[in-house]
Design a protein around this motif. Sequence first.
Motif, PDB file in Angstrom:
ATOM      1  N   ASP A 120       0.823  -1.212   0.000  1.00  0.00           N
ATOM      2  CA  ASP A 120       0.000   0.000   0.000  1.00  0.00           C
ATOM      3  C   ASP A 120       0.855   1.259   0.000  1.00  0.00           C
ATOM      4  N   ALA A 121       1.875   1.285   0.878  1.00  0.00           N
ATOM      5  CA  ALA A 121       2.710   2.485   1.003  1.00  0.00           C
ATOM      6  C   ALA A 121       3.489   2.762  -0.273  1.00  0.00           C
ATOM      7  N   ASN A 124       1.295   3.834  -3.210  1.00  0.00           N
ATOM      8  CA  ASN A 124       0.896   5.231  -3.022  1.00  0.00           C
ATOM      9  C   ASN A 124       2.016   6.186  -3.415  1.00  0.00           C
ATOM     10  N   GLU A 125       3.264   5.854  -3.027  1.00  0.00           N
ATOM     11  CA  GLU A 125       4.401   6.705  -3.381  1.00  0.00           C
ATOM     12  C   GLU A 125       4.574   6.771  -4.896  1.00  0.00           C
ATOM     13  N   SER A 127       2.305   6.172  -7.216  1.00  0.00           N
ATOM     14  CA  SER A 127       1.155   6.848  -7.828  1.00  0.00           C
ATOM     15  C   SER A 127       1.271   8.361  -7.703  1.00  0.00           C
ATOM     16  N   GLN A 128       1.653   8.839  -6.510  1.00  0.00           N
ATOM     17  CA  GLN A 128       1.752  10.275  -6.314  1.00  0.00           C
ATOM     18  C   GLN A 128       2.877  10.881  -7.139  1.00  0.00           C
TER      19      GLN A 128
END
Length: 299
Positions: A120-121, A124-125, A127-128
């Motif tokens: 998940d982490a 997210n990194e 994707s951002q």
Amino acid sequence: MVPSGHLAAALPDAAAGSVEIDTITLCDLAPDPGWRRPVLLDRELIMLATGGHGFAEVDFRALPCRPGTLLRVRPGQVLRCAPPQLDATVIRWHPEALHGLDVDAEEAPTWVQLAGEDEDAIINEVSQLTVDSRRHRDVPAARSLLRHQLTVLLLRLSMLRSDARRAAGPEEDTFRRLCREVELDYQRTRRVEDYADRLGCSVRTLTRACLAVTGRSAKQVVDERVALQASRLLAATDQPIARIGWQLGFSEPTNFGRFFAREVGVSPGAFRAAREQPATPPVVRPRTPADPAPQVRRA
């Protein structure tokens, strides 16, 4: 050393060098949509599989990929994928992008199947960073933003293998030190004695460390690194075979041919002729989280 012109030719826009950090797709990475030949990379690269199932061939090793698989590929390595079966987000950057930041990009694992909170982490990194690199490309502050986002991503990845690093014994440490020295000087010398002198230890110590970590002698580790570089250049460039041998320290093409055939199992010419044939997966199962030096796939 590979001339910069050949590296630039490996990626269509590598010569421009205008973008320090950017995100692309697998289809953008290779000039040939069919990936009939490997691509010789000139930038740091992280690839996160987002859809499909397939294999990514890194330095002639087929690594299984599915959603959540993350690959770390370094400049000078060769990469080939199968985009029809695999979708992925690719982050690539020039080495100077991380200059002055407290992160060691070498600590990121070569292959990892993300799971749980780590998945998940890291997703997210990625994707951002992808969103920001596209939305804010022309914003002056974007350069600093992307550099720090990439630093956070690499730090998270390095933490995935921290336990293995702490558990590594003295032989693992000696092996890693040898690999760093070989990487710096394999084009000049293949003598284990030279590396032992540089590291301040005996040939026996280096051989014991290599056997413990890889099951191969120090001499085999050095020779395999030379054969790997030869394989990269034969597969991903059109440089003459004699020139490749000369770059790797062989004054005579016949000596290079004998060395390559001994290490890889086929002649340089036969290896090049077969370069458009992808490896039959699975060639190798990744070892994680501590990654050994890559091996040339025997024919």
